[in-house]
Write a protein that holds these residues in place. Structure first.
Motif: not given
Length: 342
Positions: A139-148, A163-171, A247-248
């Motif tokens: 779950x990425x709260x910045x993009x509201x993206x949940x994937x299994x 990882x502590x990193x983001x790409x295009x504001x995504x997990x 946020x980003x």
């Protein structure tokens, strides 16, 4: 407990939550990626016999520009994945979940589990096993993206962390076998040894707890007993999901065909992307679409308040497609030429 003590506790909680978000917003730094050494291109095999061209810089493999991968504030594993999840029954979960609480519903075999966003927002990854099958709930709260995902990497089931990193504001996740970096929205390694490798996606549904417990009264719910001390029930992102701010702002592309935080379902068929505005599909009650040479069916289940996507397989039977739910800004940052249903 006196009112003064309660007041102090509230102030401490608010300060800690605000500090978490502020740290994410401020420390979006770049990293010292390899920039020197020989640069080259290489073709690698990906899913379904296709090939993809990746970059190699100073011996380091990557499929996106390294300077686009930035720090998200917390360090590696600073947002701790849940690696030994515990579950409770519906009655116990009702003590901490309102009927309106959203989450991910996942069924494997005879077992159905509910992963509340109020817990996922603090962890982002759950490494779980259901009926002997390893799964990774993200779950990425910045993009509201949940994937299994089915966490198989080169035939081996692998555990993942943040990882502590983001790409295009995504997990951006990392695997604990090779330390490669993986984009959640792509489901693909974007840097490191496994660059170009894709993860399989497992069908799931996003729904509210009240609806879920009616359909699955014997289901299992992710427990707050995670081994971490978190303020479950308090969302550290506050009104981020409904305000007009990112946020980003470091995203590759922006597009005003929709409001940036409109909810969409994204699919890629035969290499072509398309986004479907969730509100438009709900309003239509379902959609039949001809896209990229295939017939696509979006079915809205009003009882579950859930949208499922199907296409016809080679035998003419419907098979489920696993979309990427996301804010519009996240999808279009990665797929600037995406088609859109709205």
């Amino acid at each position: 407990m006196s009112s003064k003590v309660v007041y102090v506790v509230i102030i401490i909680v608010v300060a800690l939550v605000a500090g978490f978000v502020l740290k994410r917003a401020i420390f979006a730094e770049s990293f010292d990626w390899p920039t020197s050494g020989q640069k080259s291109l290489e073709k690698v095999s990906v899913a379904d016999g296709e090939t993809e061209e990746i970059m190699i810089t100073g011996g380091y493999r990557h499929s996106v520009l390294l300077e686009e991968i930035v720090g998200g504030g917390p360090e590696k594993d600073g947002i701790p994945s849940i690696d030994d999840p515990k579950f409770v029954d519906v009655r116990e979960a009702e003590d901490y979940l309102d009927d309106t609480e959203p989450g991910i519903s996942l069924t494997i075999g005879d077992t159905t589990r509910f992963y509340p966003f109020q817990i996922l927002v603090w962890h982002e990854i759950v490494n779980d096993t259901i009926d002997g099958k390893r799964v990774m709930v993200t779950f990425c709260p910045l993009c509201l993206t949940g994937v299994v995902f089915d966490p198989i990497v080169s035939g081996e089931r692998v555990e993942f962390g943040t990882s502590g990193k983001l790409w295009n504001s995504n997990l951006v996740m990392y695997d604990r076998k090779t330390d490669s970096l993986w984009s959640q929205v792509l489901g693909e390694a974007i840097a490191g040894e496994k660059t170009g490798t894709k993860l399989g996606i497992i069908p799931w549904d996003q729904m509210k707890f009240g609806i879920w417990k009616q359909k699955y009264p014997n289901g299992e719910v992710l427990s707050r007993d995670t081994g971490a001390t978190k303020f479950y029930g308090i969302d550290p992102y506050g009104d981020y999901y409904t305000n007009d701010k990112l946020l980003y702002s470091r995203v590759n592309n922006r597009d005003d065909r929709l409001i940036e935080k409109d909810n969409i379902l994204g699919i890629v068929i035969n290499g072509k992307p398309k986004a479907y505005l969730v509100d438009a599909v709900r309003a239509a009650g379902g959609v039949e679409d001809d896209f990229s040479g295939e017939k696509i069916f979006l079915e809205y289940d009003k009882e579950l308040d859930a949208i499922r996507i199907f296409r016809n397989n080679k035998d003419g039977e419907k098979e489920r497609i696993n979309p990427i739910p996301s804010f519009w800004f996240s999808w279009v940052a990665i797929y600037p030429n995406t088609e859109l249903y709205k």
